[in-house]
Design a protein around this motif. Sequence first.
Motif, PDB file in Angstrom:
ATOM      1  N   ILE A 129       0.870  -1.179   0.000  1.00  0.00           N
ATOM      2  CA  ILE A 129       0.000   0.000   0.000  1.00  0.00           C
ATOM      3  C   ILE A 129       0.906   1.228   0.000  1.00  0.00           C
ATOM      4  CG2 ILE A 129      -0.175   0.381   2.476  1.00  0.00           C
ATOM      5  CD1 ILE A 129      -3.163   0.370   0.089  1.00  0.00           C
ATOM      6  N   ASP A 130       0.422   2.328  -0.561  1.00  0.00           N
ATOM      7  CA  ASP A 130       1.192   3.570  -0.567  1.00  0.00           C
ATOM      8  C   ASP A 130       0.261   4.725  -0.222  1.00  0.00           C
ATOM      9  OD1 ASP A 130       2.858   5.699  -0.898  1.00  0.00           O
ATOM     10  OD2 ASP A 130       3.610   5.110  -2.863  1.00  0.00           O
ATOM     11  N   LEU A 131       0.361   5.204   1.012  1.00  0.00           N
ATOM     12  CA  LEU A 131      -0.464   6.321   1.473  1.00  0.00           C
ATOM     13  C   LEU A 131       0.175   7.675   1.200  1.00  0.00           C
ATOM     14  CD1 LEU A 131      -1.536   4.922   4.968  1.00  0.00           C
ATOM     15  CD2 LEU A 131      -2.824   4.835   2.831  1.00  0.00           C
ATOM     16  N   LEU A 185      12.860   5.809  -1.510  1.00  0.00           N
ATOM     17  CA  LEU A 185      12.955   5.797  -0.046  1.00  0.00           C
ATOM     18  C   LEU A 185      11.922   4.838   0.546  1.00  0.00           C
ATOM     19  CD1 LEU A 185      14.039   6.910   2.628  1.00  0.00           C
ATOM     20  CD2 LEU A 185      12.378   8.771   2.425  1.00  0.00           C
ATOM     21  N   ASN A 186      10.694   4.926   0.061  1.00  0.00           N
ATOM     22  CA  ASN A 186       9.656   3.988   0.531  1.00  0.00           C
ATOM     23  C   ASN A 186      10.070   2.546   0.284  1.00  0.00           C
ATOM     24  OD1 ASN A 186       7.863   5.937   1.460  1.00  0.00           O
ATOM     25  ND2 ASN A 186       6.772   6.081  -0.487  1.00  0.00           N
ATOM     26  N   GLY A 187      10.556   2.279  -0.916  1.00  0.00           N
ATOM     27  CA  GLY A 187      10.917   0.911  -1.272  1.00  0.00           C
ATOM     28  C   GLY A 187      12.044   0.355  -0.432  1.00  0.00           C
ATOM     29  N   VAL A 188      13.062   1.174  -0.185  1.00  0.00           N
ATOM     30  CA  VAL A 188      14.205   0.708   0.621  1.00  0.00           C
ATOM     31  C   VAL A 188      13.766   0.412   2.055  1.00  0.00           C
ATOM     32  CG1 VAL A 188      16.401   1.413   1.621  1.00  0.00           C
ATOM     33  CG2 VAL A 188      15.949   1.840  -0.805  1.00  0.00           C
ATOM     34  N   LEU A 189      12.961   1.306   2.633  1.00  0.00           N
ATOM     35  CA  LEU A 189      12.503   1.086   4.005  1.00  0.00           C
ATOM     36  C   LEU A 189      11.638  -0.165   4.108  1.00  0.00           C
ATOM     37  CD1 LEU A 189      11.599   4.759   5.024  1.00  0.00           C
ATOM     38  CD2 LEU A 189      13.590   3.424   5.746  1.00  0.00           C
ATOM     39  N   ILE A 190      10.843  -0.424   3.084  1.00  0.00           N
ATOM     40  CA  ILE A 190       9.942  -1.582   3.110  1.00  0.00           C
ATOM     41  C   ILE A 190      10.691  -2.870   2.804  1.00  0.00           C
ATOM     42  CG2 ILE A 190       7.979  -2.657   1.913  1.00  0.00           C
ATOM     43  CD1 ILE A 190       6.900   0.255   1.546  1.00  0.00           C
ATOM     44  N   ALA A 191      11.498  -2.861   1.735  1.00  0.00           N
ATOM     45  CA  ALA A 191      12.131  -4.097   1.281  1.00  0.00           C
ATOM     46  C   ALA A 191      13.376  -4.452   2.079  1.00  0.00           C
ATOM     47  CB  ALA A 191      12.472  -3.978  -0.207  1.00  0.00           C
ATOM     48  N   ARG A 192      14.182  -3.460   2.406  1.00  0.00           N
ATOM     49  CA  ARG A 192      15.451  -3.736   3.082  1.00  0.00           C
ATOM     50  C   ARG A 192      15.318  -3.752   4.598  1.00  0.00           C
ATOM     51  NH1 ARG A 192      18.318  -6.111  -0.860  1.00  0.00           N
ATOM     52  NH2 ARG A 192      18.662  -4.729  -2.652  1.00  0.00           N
ATOM     53  N   LEU A 193      14.604  -2.767   5.143  1.00  0.00           N
ATOM     54  CA  LEU A 193      14.478  -2.689   6.597  1.00  0.00           C
ATOM     55  C   LEU A 193      13.263  -3.443   7.127  1.00  0.00           C
ATOM     56  CD1 LEU A 193      15.475   1.030   7.265  1.00  0.00           C
ATOM     57  CD2 LEU A 193      16.916  -1.016   7.093  1.00  0.00           C
ATOM     58  N   LYS A 194      12.425  -3.940   6.215  1.00  0.00           N
ATOM     59  CA  LYS A 194      11.266  -4.780   6.573  1.00  0.00           C
ATOM     60  C   LYS A 194      10.247  -4.045   7.455  1.00  0.00           C
ATOM     61  CE  LYS A 194      13.354  -8.065   4.409  1.00  0.00           C
ATOM     62  NZ  LYS A 194      12.959  -8.366   3.014  1.00  0.00           N
ATOM     63  N   VAL A 195      10.136  -2.742   7.256  1.00  0.00           N
ATOM     64  CA  VAL A 195       9.097  -1.982   7.949  1.00  0.00           C
ATOM     65  C   VAL A 195       7.795  -2.139   7.150  1.00  0.00           C
ATOM     66  CG1 VAL A 195       8.416   0.278   8.843  1.00  0.00           C
ATOM     67  CG2 VAL A 195      10.837  -0.354   8.719  1.00  0.00           C
ATOM     68  N   PRO A 196       6.668  -2.395   7.793  1.00  0.00           N
ATOM     69  CA  PRO A 196       5.406  -2.593   7.051  1.00  0.00           C
ATOM     70  C   PRO A 196       5.081  -1.407   6.147  1.00  0.00           C
ATOM     71  CG  PRO A 196       5.134  -3.240   9.344  1.00  0.00           C
ATOM     72  CD  PRO A 196       6.492  -2.591   9.243  1.00  0.00           C
ATOM     73  N   PRO A 197       4.580  -1.663   4.939  1.00  0.00           N
ATOM     74  CA  PRO A 197       4.273  -0.580   3.992  1.00  0.00           C
ATOM     75  C   PRO A 197       3.323   0.471   4.560  1.00  0.00           C
ATOM     76  CG  PRO A 197       4.162  -2.707   2.898  1.00  0.00           C
ATOM     77  CD  PRO A 197       4.332  -2.995   4.352  1.00  0.00           C
ATOM     78  N   LEU A 198       2.352   0.037   5.354  1.00  0.00           N
ATOM     79  CA  LEU A 198       1.397   0.982   5.926  1.00  0.00           C
ATOM     80  C   LEU A 198       2.110   2.011   6.792  1.00  0.00           C
ATOM     81  CD1 LEU A 198      -1.602   1.768   6.393  1.00  0.00           C
ATOM     82  CD2 LEU A 198      -1.560   0.254   8.381  1.00  0.00           C
ATOM     83  N   ILE A 199       3.050   1.558   7.621  1.00  0.00           N
ATOM     84  CA  ILE A 199       3.760   2.456   8.529  1.00  0.00           C
ATOM     85  C   ILE A 199       4.718   3.356   7.756  1.00  0.00           C
ATOM     86  CG2 ILE A 199       5.280   2.579  10.525  1.00  0.00           C
ATOM     87  CD1 ILE A 199       2.442   1.484  11.055  1.00  0.00           C
TER      88      ILE A 199
END
Length: 363
Positions: A84-86, A131-145
Motif C-alpha cells: 500500500i502507498d499512502l 525511499l519507501n521501497g528501501v525502508l519496506i524491502a530492506r528494513l522490513k518496515v510494514p508498507p502501511l507504517i
Amino acid sequence: MTSVAQRGASSTAVEDVPASRVQRLLRLQALQIVLILAVIIAIFGALEPNSFLSVFNLRGIVVNTSILAVLGVGMTFVIITGGIDLSVGSVLVLSGVIASKVMVAAGGQGWGVSLLGIGVASACGLLCGLLNGVLIARLKVPPLIVTLGTMGATLGIAQIITDGIDLRDAPDVLVDNIGFGNLVGQVPTLSVVALVVVLLGMMVLHRTRFGLHTYAIGSNPEAGRRVGLKVDRHLIKVYALAGLTAGFAGILNLAFFQSTTIAGQTNTNLNVIAGVVIGGTSLFGGVGSVFGTVIGLFIPSTLQNGFVILGVQPFWQQVVVGGVLIAAVYVDQARRAAALRGSRARPKLLPQFGGGGSRKETP
C-alpha cells in the motif's frame, strides 16, 4: 448405489460443461466494473440528460479523473504486490512545490523551463518512491507504517519550503498547452497525456517480465524467492514507479490548477486506493489490472459530478464510494474463499461474485 453414482456422475458432468462465451464474458471482473459505470451514467443521464450528458460536462469528468489515473497506475503495481502507498498525495504536492521553485529560479517561462520542471518533479517523486521501497524491502518496515510516515514527512517539507502558502508560478506554456489546452477539437491534452501513461502502465504490467514478476510476488513472495526472483529489489522498483507517477502527477496538477494545492490533496490517497480496489485489484495481492483501475477511478468522479448536478450534497459521494469500496473488498474476500475451497466449488460460487482477474486459473 448405482443410481447414486449415476446422479453424481451426471452432476459432475454438468459442472464440467464449459461455460458459453457470453457467460465467460459476464464473469470477467473488468466487464462488470464497466457495466456498473454504465449504469451510473445511465441513471444520471436519465435524471438530467441536458446537463449531465453534455459534451462540456463529460469532458470535465474525464479531465478530473486524468490526474488520479496517473497516480492509479503506480498504485496498481503497489497493491498487486500486496503493499500500500499512502504517500502519493503528499509526494504529488512536494514534487509540484520543488518543480515550481526550480522553474522560477530558471527563468519562469518557456518550454525549456517547463521541461526542466517536468524532469525535476518526476525525479523528486522517484526519490520519494525509492525511499519507501528501501525502508519496506530492506528494513522490513510494514508498507502501511512507512508510507504513513513519508506522507506526513513529505507534506511537512512542502509546507516548510512554502511557509504553508500555495505557489502559483507555473509557466504559461505549461498551463495553456497541457493544463487547459486541447489536442484536437474538445479532446483535452491533459487527458491525452494521462492516457499515454495508462497505456504504458498496461503494457508494462501485462506484456513485460517486470509485470509478470509483480504478479508472482503478490501471489506468493516466498515462492518467487525460491525460483530466483530478487523480491526485495523488485519491491524497491515498484515503489519507485509509484513515486515516479506521483511526481509526474505533481507537475500535471500544477499545470491544471496553476497552484501547488498544498491543502487540497488530503483525500487523494484514499480516492486513488478506492479506485484501484473498486477496479478489481485485490488488497491481498496477485490480482489486478490498470484498465480496471481507470474504470474504478471514473466511478467516484462520475458520482461526484452527478450529485453536484442534481443538487445533492457532495458529502454523499464519500458515503457511496465508501460503501462500494467495502462491497468490493467483501467480494474479493468471497472470491478468494471460493478459490480455496477447490476447483469443484468454483462453478457454484464464482458466478455470483464474478470471475476474472489478471491471473490465469489452473485448469
